[in-house]
Design a protein around this motif. Structure first.
Motif, PDB file in Angstrom:
ATOM      1  N   ALA A  12       0.808  -1.224   0.000  1.00  0.00           N
ATOM      2  CA  ALA A  12       0.000   0.000   0.000  1.00  0.00           C
ATOM      3  C   ALA A  12       0.838   1.270   0.000  1.00  0.00           C
ATOM      4  N   SER A  13       1.748   1.378  -0.954  1.00  0.00           N
ATOM      5  CA  SER A  13       2.476   2.634  -1.167  1.00  0.00           C
ATOM      6  C   SER A  13       3.073   2.601  -2.564  1.00  0.00           C
ATOM      7  N   LEU A  14       3.606   3.735  -2.973  1.00  0.00           N
ATOM      8  CA  LEU A  14       4.331   3.807  -4.240  1.00  0.00           C
ATOM      9  C   LEU A  14       5.805   3.547  -3.936  1.00  0.00           C
ATOM     10  N   LEU A  15       6.155   2.277  -3.954  1.00  0.00           N
ATOM     11  CA  LEU A  15       7.534   1.910  -3.636  1.00  0.00           C
ATOM     12  C   LEU A  15       8.514   2.596  -4.576  1.00  0.00           C
ATOM     13  N   PRO A  16       9.738   2.878  -4.102  1.00  0.00           N
ATOM     14  CA  PRO A  16      10.347   2.426  -2.842  1.00  0.00           C
ATOM     15  C   PRO A  16      10.017   3.287  -1.611  1.00  0.00           C
ATOM     16  N   ARG A  17       9.092   4.234  -1.748  1.00  0.00           N
ATOM     17  CA  ARG A  17       8.709   5.045  -0.595  1.00  0.00           C
ATOM     18  C   ARG A  17       7.752   4.267   0.295  1.00  0.00           C
TER      19      ARG A  17
END
Length: 312
Positions: A110-115
């Motif tokens: 549930a994030s825009l990896l790598p963040r």
């Protein structure tokens, strides 16, 4: 689309839409979830949300205390899945488990990896004032959310959106991205994109202490903390010896010369409080052992002499 033999691993309600989608597009050969846990005042054993869904749909269920035991790894080998899909499972998979499915293990994060690698990406994206987040699918490796990325889909975070509201949007988006990922895997068009470790950030586990409000921070930072921790664990502050949960706030234009944490006035919709920079309006709060209510309803029922000041 080719129907893969999929073993699903997941636990909370966030994982349910992904499993529901898999039931329609894959051959789900089993569901691995966490053991039932005692909850509530009576400490009654309750199953995780994923188990409810699996029972309703007649799916085989496995609830190992630890997935890494030799006995359970042996069971996974017997099941011989083409693919393992992991969504908010809650246990780390060993290298041996990752190597079992012939097509690997895919995680819905549930994030825009790598963040925002880690346990609480939805909450921390809001707490840190992000304007956008999203879903990333990735092939899993032994690191913490460090595997090669597959597909991404972004989602805006609006100014007053809470973590609970974002969670519900993200869980549905996760199912969409997972389905597209499996479609591209089936057609051979799925690409692996290595993560840039230098651009990574971390979203650590939340604790109750995460919610402590430091009133010397800006009104915007406090507002982001409040909405990012709604619905758990909740932001809080102490006023005249009582600890209040603060559930909804609003950033108000204008500066004030009074001490941060001081209640300036009562408004039509809440309480105006000075922050380190700017002013915050508390709209909804919860007194100790009380229910959530508007700040004005609390004042009408309990009274509040102003000036008063929240501790920090």
């Amino acid at each position: 689309m080719k129907k893969f033999r999929v073993l699903f691993m997941g636990t909370p309600d966030f994982a349910v839409p992904c499993l529901a989608r898999l039931v329609n597009i894959a051959d789900v050969i089993g569901v691995v979830t966490q053991p039932d846990k005692p909850k509530g005042r009576g400490q009654r054993l309750l199953p995780p949300p994923i188990k409810f869904f699996a029972v309703e749909h007649g799916l085989p269920i496995y609830q190992p205390i630890r997935v890494k035991t030799a006995e359970f790894v042996g069971k996974l080998k017997e099941l011989a899945p083409d693919l393992i899909v992991v969504v908010a499972f809650g246990q780390i998979l060993s290298r041996e488990i990752l190597s079992i499915p012939r097509l690997g293990c895919i995680n819905v994060h549930a994030s825009l990896l790598p963040r925002y690698r880690g346990a609480a990406p939805i909450q921390w994206a809001i707490v840190r004032g992000e304007k956008e987040t999203g879903i990333t699918t990735m092939f899993m490796d032994e690191g913490l959310d460090t595997g090669d990325m597959l597909l991404k889909k972004s989602l805006p975070i609006t100014a007053d959106m809470t973590a609970a509201e974002l969670h519900d949007k993200m869980m549905e988006l996760g199912a969409d991205v997972l389905e597209k990922t499996l479609t591209e895997l089936s057609t051979g068009t799925l690409r692996r994109i290595p993560q840039d470790d230098a651009a990574s950030t971390y979203a650590p586990l939340l604790s109750k202490s995460t919610g402590h409000i430091a009133w010397d921070k800006s009104a915007q930072e406090i507002h982001d903390l409040v909405r990012g921790l709604n619905s758990w664990p909740g932001a809080y502050s102490t006023l005249r010896g009582k600890t209040f949960k603060i559930w909804r706030t609003k950033v108000v234009d204008g500066e004030t010369a009074v001490t941060p944490g001081e209640i300036i006035s009562q408004t039509k919709t809440g309480l105006l409080v000075a922050a380190g920079r700017g002013t915050l309006e508390i709209i909804e709060l919860q007194a100790p052992n009380g229910k959530k209510m508007t700040a004005n309803d609390y004042i009408r029922g309990h009274g509040l002499e102003i000036p008063a000041r929240f501790d920090f």
